[in-house]
Design a protein around this motif. Structure first.
Motif, PDB file in Angstrom:
ATOM      1  N   LEU A  47       0.812  -1.246   0.045  1.00 10.37           N
ATOM      2  CA  LEU A  47       0.068  -0.134  -0.043  1.00 10.37           C
ATOM      3  C   LEU A  47       0.756   1.192   0.054  1.00 10.37           C
ATOM      4  O   LEU A  47       0.380   2.189  -0.518  1.00 10.37           O
ATOM      5  CB  LEU A  47      -0.820   0.153   1.146  1.00 10.37           C
ATOM      6  CG  LEU A  47      -2.206  -0.652   1.027  1.00 10.37           C
ATOM      7  CD1 LEU A  47      -2.905  -0.872   2.635  1.00 10.37           C
ATOM      8  CD2 LEU A  47      -3.155  -0.109   0.083  1.00 10.37           C
ATOM      9  N   GLN A  48       2.038   1.164   0.800  1.00  7.99           N
ATOM     10  CA  GLN A  48       2.894   2.176   0.775  1.00  7.99           C
ATOM     11  C   GLN A  48       3.346   2.669  -0.607  1.00  7.99           C
ATOM     12  O   GLN A  48       3.644   3.988  -0.958  1.00  7.99           O
ATOM     13  CB  GLN A  48       4.220   1.813   1.559  1.00  7.99           C
ATOM     14  CG  GLN A  48       4.895   2.946   2.000  1.00  7.99           C
ATOM     15  CD  GLN A  48       4.861   3.261   3.272  1.00  7.99           C
ATOM     16  OE1 GLN A  48       4.270   2.553   4.237  1.00  7.99           O
ATOM     17  NE2 GLN A  48       5.286   4.586   3.539  1.00  7.99           N
ATOM     18  N   GLU A  49       3.530   1.447  -1.397  1.00  6.71           N
ATOM     19  CA  GLU A  49       4.142   1.794  -2.501  1.00  6.71           C
ATOM     20  C   GLU A  49       3.086   2.454  -3.579  1.00  6.71           C
ATOM     21  O   GLU A  49       3.322   3.231  -4.572  1.00  6.71           O
ATOM     22  CB  GLU A  49       4.971   0.624  -3.560  1.00  6.71           C
ATOM     23  CG  GLU A  49       6.246   0.138  -2.776  1.00  6.71           C
ATOM     24  CD  GLU A  49       6.698  -1.126  -3.218  1.00  6.71           C
ATOM     25  OE1 GLU A  49       6.196  -1.773  -4.208  1.00  6.71           O
ATOM     26  OE2 GLU A  49       7.253  -1.680  -2.195  1.00  6.71           O
ATOM     27  N   LYS A  50       1.973   1.776  -3.882  1.00  3.03           N
ATOM     28  CA  LYS A  50       1.150   1.826  -4.534  1.00  3.03           C
ATOM     29  C   LYS A  50      -0.367   1.841  -4.322  1.00  3.03           C
ATOM     30  O   LYS A  50      -0.562   0.665  -3.471  1.00  3.03           O
ATOM     31  CB  LYS A  50       1.218   0.929  -6.030  1.00  3.03           C
ATOM     32  CG  LYS A  50       0.375   1.474  -7.176  1.00  3.03           C
ATOM     33  CD  LYS A  50       0.726   0.472  -8.485  1.00  3.03           C
ATOM     34  CE  LYS A  50      -0.262   0.725  -9.743  1.00  3.03           C
ATOM     35  NZ  LYS A  50      -0.028  -0.440 -10.689  1.00  3.03           N
ATOM     36  N   SER A  51      -1.308   2.627  -4.724  1.00  7.90           N
ATOM     37  CA  SER A  51      -2.530   2.805  -4.012  1.00  7.90           C
ATOM     38  C   SER A  51      -3.536   1.959  -4.910  1.00  7.90           C
ATOM     39  O   SER A  51      -3.708   2.352  -6.096  1.00  7.90           O
ATOM     40  CB  SER A  51      -2.976   4.361  -3.993  1.00  7.90           C
ATOM     41  OG  SER A  51      -4.367   4.224  -3.132  1.00  7.90           O
ATOM     42  N   PRO A  52      -4.011   0.886  -4.441  1.00  9.56           N
ATOM     43  CA  PRO A  52      -5.131   0.040  -5.348  1.00  9.56           C
ATOM     44  C   PRO A  52      -6.435   0.920  -5.580  1.00  9.56           C
ATOM     45  O   PRO A  52      -6.660   1.808  -4.507  1.00  9.56           O
ATOM     46  CB  PRO A  52      -5.042  -1.143  -4.602  1.00  9.56           C
ATOM     47  CG  PRO A  52      -4.843  -0.942  -3.221  1.00  9.56           C
ATOM     48  CD  PRO A  52      -4.076   0.369  -3.139  1.00  9.56           C
ATOM     49  N   SER A  53      -7.101   0.455  -6.561  1.00 14.29           N
ATOM     50  CA  SER A  53      -8.506   0.987  -6.323  1.00 14.29           C
ATOM     51  C   SER A  53      -9.309   0.380  -5.475  1.00 14.29           C
ATOM     52  O   SER A  53     -10.412   0.844  -4.940  1.00 14.29           O
ATOM     53  CB  SER A  53      -9.006   0.927  -7.800  1.00 14.29           C
ATOM     54  OG  SER A  53      -8.962  -0.115  -8.584  1.00 14.29           O
ATOM     55  N   VAL A  54      -9.167  -0.878  -5.100  1.00 13.46           N
ATOM     56  CA  VAL A  54      -9.806  -1.755  -4.066  1.00 13.46           C
ATOM     57  C   VAL A  54      -8.955  -2.659  -3.523  1.00 13.46           C
ATOM     58  O   VAL A  54      -8.003  -3.191  -4.128  1.00 13.46           O
ATOM     59  CB  VAL A  54     -10.983  -2.863  -4.781  1.00 13.46           C
ATOM     60  CG1 VAL A  54     -11.662  -3.410  -3.582  1.00 13.46           C
ATOM     61  CG2 VAL A  54     -11.809  -1.853  -5.659  1.00 13.46           C
ATOM     62  N   ILE A  55      -9.099  -2.936  -2.301  1.00 15.73           N
ATOM     63  CA  ILE A  55      -8.425  -3.926  -1.432  1.00 15.73           C
ATOM     64  C   ILE A  55      -9.408  -5.149  -1.178  1.00 15.73           C
ATOM     65  O   ILE A  55     -10.619  -4.898  -0.508  1.00 15.73           O
ATOM     66  CB  ILE A  55      -7.865  -3.426  -0.223  1.00 15.73           C
ATOM     67  CG1 ILE A  55      -6.893  -2.399  -0.413  1.00 15.73           C
ATOM     68  CG2 ILE A  55      -7.201  -4.402   0.712  1.00 15.73           C
ATOM     69  CD1 ILE A  55      -6.666  -1.454   0.807  1.00 15.73           C
ATOM     70  N   LEU A  56      -9.026  -6.492  -1.465  1.00 18.39           N
ATOM     71  CA  LEU A  56      -9.862  -7.545  -1.163  1.00 18.39           C
ATOM     72  C   LEU A  56      -9.015  -8.165  -0.141  1.00 18.39           C
ATOM     73  O   LEU A  56      -7.582  -8.366  -0.089  1.00 18.39           O
ATOM     74  CB  LEU A  56      -9.849  -8.335  -2.245  1.00 18.39           C
ATOM     75  CG  LEU A  56     -10.794  -8.063  -3.646  1.00 18.39           C
ATOM     76  CD1 LEU A  56     -10.644  -9.093  -4.677  1.00 18.39           C
ATOM     77  CD2 LEU A  56     -12.103  -7.758  -3.172  1.00 18.39           C
TER      78      LEU A  56
END
Lengths: 525, 132
Positions: A47-56
């Motif tokens: 998460l620190q590196e890249k922000s996703p559009s959703v977390i499962l």
């Protein structure tokens, strides 16, 4: 999921479940970039590196279980929508997660491709909606603050005008005034003051609400503050023929509080008491220690007034609450005094409450943290579970050459403290919170974990740094000195806490005696 | 011996008048400026012993005036007392850092304001003549 942001972070430790979800994702219509990790720590790092559009998110991972898992993800990425992958038996936990900010949950084993796609879509939409709601709430709050700030500023100009000309007349600067005219002018001035207080409360309340009030805690005597508050409200009480008593337990030590803010709370509570107490009644302000809460002082304001309706007890600390039974009904004020008091007390880490029976008067009590030098000293004079070898108390005195220095002096003292903070090592020296003594002399103390010889280096640095203040050697004198603090005998068999406590007591004693000799010599001058 | 001269900078004519009456009754001479621009020009022309400065001003607000006074060798010695309707929490520290000798929020207590004027004048050596 489509568009540019179709990166999904899948945190799932069961390879079978992970593959299944990955398969369902790929089956969906749009191309999705999936990053699958099997530990929470890896997920948080990703998460620190890249922000996703959703977390499962699976909740039971090798390095985190249950509610703890989503709490940590929410903390790390509060703006990314989370969909939980729940087992069939922990839907209750999934529901709990929804209440705490998770967007949705899917039960493993019953996940279809379209269901997954839809859950993710909705999660993204809802999260965006929440964000924009939150943003508009903040904007509204900001607008309200700006509006109130503007209004109170604009109200002050005509208010000042009335005040100025009424005082000109009252002081006889525009010709002789008869006794009756003086009475009328006094009534005008009283109303002007009330209006001024309302304007101030309006701004103060809005500021408190938006968390813009800052407190600067000092080491300060609550007894002194109570006496000051009482002296400032005495004329108001006298006018209404209400007695004003003080009862401060002499054993109450210093508190760790912002003196100006504490004074404001006291004045608000006393004002409130005066408002609801009929002529001939009395108000008592007390401070005492309570065994059940040894780290706090209890400060109470007791009146013999009309009391608080039991139904109103929970409401009186709310904004704009006004007692319908107020005996002074024509001048209710804005109903912000207790709200502001509560906000200020809470900022100090204290509580405020009321005990009252209708017709029997009320007691408003608030708590303030006691000043504990031992607590502050612990991290700086202890190393490897033992006291350090030597401790020195450095005294820094700043003396204004003017007898009644004002505003800019306060500013000089604040700047001096800031500079002083930069002269010490934060891990082994402590700049003690200022002991408030209003007047031309401001003394700061530093507890330094070093011996006298090495303290010289720090003192030179302090002289150099504080000497750069424009006031020093201009309108103020600087004096820096040091003395050794005797450490407890290691053979005495004291615990570490007791040793620190003893050092704290010695330091306090030394500081207080240094302050009192200084005060005496100032007075003699 | 002459009285100390105080320059009042405020855009509100009524407030200027009230302050002028109050100061004159306490044996100060007064001059007026109505905006930031004329404040500087007037300070040059009149060499006041002290300036009472409003912050919300047309043509350069009070902070700009403070800054220009501080930067000017001929004017930087004149002490400035800020008297403003603005909120002390947002303006006091900034004004004092910018060089003001004191800060008062309107409406100010007259006795307190006069005390500070007296103390500031004697401190700055500008008020060789102490008004009675």
């Amino acid at each position: 999921m489509n568009g540019k942001s179709s990166y999904v972070l899948l945190i799932e430790d069961n390879p079978g479940d992970a593959d299944l979800v990955r398969l369902r994702l790929v089956e969906g219509k749009s191309a999705i970039d999936v990053n699958c990790v099997n530990r929470l720590s890896d997920g948080l790092a990703s998460l620190q590196e890249k922000s996703p559009s959703v977390i499962l998110l699976d909740l039971n991972l090798p390095d985190s279980q249950g509610a703890e898992t989503f709490r940590r993800v929410l903390e790390k990425a509060p703006d990314v929508p989370i969909v939980i992958l729940s087992g069939q038996d922990d839907e209750a936990l999934a529901m709990k997660a929804l209440h705490q900010g998770v967007q949705d949950y899917l039960v493993k084993g019953a996940i279809s491709s379209s269901g997954l796609d839809r859950a993710m879509r909705y999660a993204v939409e809802r999260q965006a909606l929440l964000r924009s709601l939150e943003m508009s709430r903040k904007q509204q709050l900001e607008f309200k603050n700006q509006f109130l700030s503007h209004v109170s500023h604009e109200l002050r100009t005509p208010l000042t005008c009335i005040h100025q000309f009424a005082t000109l007349l009252f002081d006889g600067l525009a010709g002789e005034v008869s006794a009756e005219q003086r009475d009328h002018l006094q009534t005008i001035l009283k109303s002007v003051n009330q209006l001024g207080a309302m304007v101030r409360d309006l701004l103060e309340a809005s500021r408190a609400e938006s968390g813009k009030v800052k407190i600067e805690p000092h080491c300060v005597s609550i007894g002194d503050l109570i006496r000051l508050a009482v002296s400032m409200t005495r004329s108001l009480a006298y006018e209404k023929q209400i007695g004003l008593e003080i009862g401060v337990d002499a054993r109450v030590p210093f508190v760790y509080a912002d003196p100006d803010r504490t004074l404001e709370v006291l004045i608000n509570l006393i004002d409130n008491g005066i408002k609801f107490t009929p002529s001939g009644g009395s108000i008592t302000v007390q401070a005492c220690l309570v065994p059940t809460e040894p780290d706090f002082v209890y400060v109470s304001v007791t009146d013999t007034g009309c009391g608080v309706d039991p139904a109103a007890k929970a409401l009186i600390f709310e904004r704009m609450y006004q007692d319908p039974n107020s005996i002074d009904n024509s001048r209710k004020g804005l109903g912000l005094g207790l709200f502001i008091a509560k906000e200020l007390v809470t900022l100090h880490g204290g509580r405020i409450w009321v005990v009252s029976e209708p017709g029997q008067g009320s007691t408003f009590t608030f708590t303030l943290p006691l000043y504990s030098l031992a607590k502050l000293l612990m991290p700086v004079i202890v190393k490897d579970d033992a006291l350090r070898d030597a401790v020195v108390l450095v005294k820094v005195s700043l003396m204004s050459r003017s007898k009644s220095p004002r505003g800019n002096w306060k500013e000089t003292c604040r700047a001096a403290l800031e500079r002083l903070q930069r002269c010490v090592y934060l891990d082994k020296d402590l700049v003690m919170p200022p002991m408030t003594a209003p007047g031309p002399l401001q003394t700061f103390f530093v507890v330094a974990s070093t011996d006298l010889a090495r303290a010289e280096i720090m003192m030179t640095r302090i002289r150099e740094q504080l000497g750069k203040l424009p006031e020093v050697n201009g309108t103020a004198d600087l004096e820096v000195s040091a003395s050794e603090v005797a450490l407890p005998d290691p053979a005495a068999g004291l615990t570490l806490e007791e040793q620190v406590q003893e050092v704290a007591e010695r330091v306090t004693e030394m500081a207080q005696s240094a302050l009192s000799t200084e005060c005496n010599s100032t007075e003699k001058k | 011996m002459s009285n100390s001269k105080i320059m009042i900078v405020d855009d509100d004519p009524d407030l200027r008048q009230a302050l002028r009456l109050r100061l004159r009754a306490n044996h100060y001479d007064t001059v007026n400026a109505v905006d930031g621009y004329s404040a500087i020009a007037m300070a040059y022309k009149e060499h006041p012993n002290l300036i009472i400065l409003d912050l919300g001003l047309p043509a350069g607000d009070g902070f700009i005036v403070l800054d220009r006074l501080q930067r000017d060798d001929k004017l930087s010695a004149i002490p400035v007392i800020v008297l403003t309707a603005r909120d002390p929490q947002s303006s006091e520290q900034r004004a004092l850092q910018a060089g003001a000798a004191a800060f008062f929020q309107k409406p100010a207590d007259n006795a307190e304001l006069l005390d500070v004027i007296r103390a500031t004048l004697s401190q700055s050596g500008q008020g060789a003549v102490l008004p009675s």
